[in-house]
Design a protein around this motif. Structure first.
Motif, PDB file in Angstrom:
ATOM      1  N   GLN A   1       0.840  -1.185   0.000  1.00 50.17           N
ATOM      2  CA  GLN A   1       0.000   0.000   0.000  1.00 50.17           C
ATOM      3  C   GLN A   1       0.877   1.237   0.000  1.00 50.17           C
ATOM      4  O   GLN A   1       1.894   1.292   0.687  1.00 50.17           O
ATOM      5  N   LEU A   2       0.467   2.232  -0.774  1.00 49.98           N
ATOM      6  CA  LEU A   2       1.241   3.459  -0.871  1.00 49.98           C
ATOM      7  C   LEU A   2       1.011   4.315   0.367  1.00 49.98           C
ATOM      8  O   LEU A   2      -0.130   4.574   0.741  1.00 49.98           O
ATOM      9  N   GLN A   3       2.095   4.753   0.999  1.00 47.16           N
ATOM     10  CA  GLN A   3       2.015   5.637   2.152  1.00 47.16           C
ATOM     11  C   GLN A   3       2.714   6.942   1.825  1.00 47.16           C
ATOM     12  O   GLN A   3       3.750   6.952   1.157  1.00 47.16           O
ATOM     13  N   LEU A   4       2.128   8.046   2.296  1.00 47.91           N
ATOM     14  CA  LEU A   4       2.614   9.378   1.970  1.00 47.91           C
ATOM     15  C   LEU A   4       2.923  10.145   3.245  1.00 47.91           C
ATOM     16  O   LEU A   4       2.128  10.123   4.195  1.00 47.91           O
ATOM     17  N   VAL A   5       4.053  10.854   3.251  1.00 44.76           N
ATOM     18  CA  VAL A   5       4.450  11.658   4.404  1.00 44.76           C
ATOM     19  C   VAL A   5       4.867  13.032   3.911  1.00 44.76           C
ATOM     20  O   VAL A   5       5.806  13.157   3.108  1.00 44.76           O
TER      21      VAL A   5
END
Length: 123
Positions: A1-5
């Protein structure tokens, strides 16, 4: 799953500049359109800018056109939002989001959101 910070928010005087970063981890980075939303207290969420995954095009809301620039570094899995000539009305929490496509300045079919970063423009 793509995670963004997200990172890079802060306090800046009117007329100043900030650069926001959105770093992604996970897989299929190139599959997604990446964009930025912002939301100020008492106001609706606004799609600020979107970088297309299909043709590399970029789009901007009228409120930021000519002042903000979105760019995408696929080697670093990072999207940037360079914000120049900042105004007090740019004050908001800024979120990056990964979507399936851009509808002008708005990512659609959101698959992942970042946690948000506060931008405050004030003297």
């Amino acid at each position: 799953q793509l995670q963004l910070v997200e990172s890079g928010g802060g306090l800046v005087q009117p007329g100043g500049s900030l650069r926001l970063s959105c770093a992604a981890s996970g897989f299929a980075w190139d599959y997604y359109a990446i964009g930025w939303f912002r939301q100020a207290p008492g106001r609706e969420r606004e799609g600020v800018s979107c970088s297309s995954n299909s043709d590399g095009s970029t789009n901007y809301a009228d409120s930021v056109k000519g002042r903000f620039t979105i760019s995408r570094d696929n080697a670093k899995n990072t999207v940037y939002l360079q914000m120049n000539s900042l105004k007090p009305e740019d004050t908001a929490v800024y979120y990056c989001a990964a979507g399936h496509y851009c509808s002008f300045s708005v990512p659609e079919g959101i698959a992942s959101w970042g946690q948000g970063t506060q931008v405050t423009v004030s003297s």
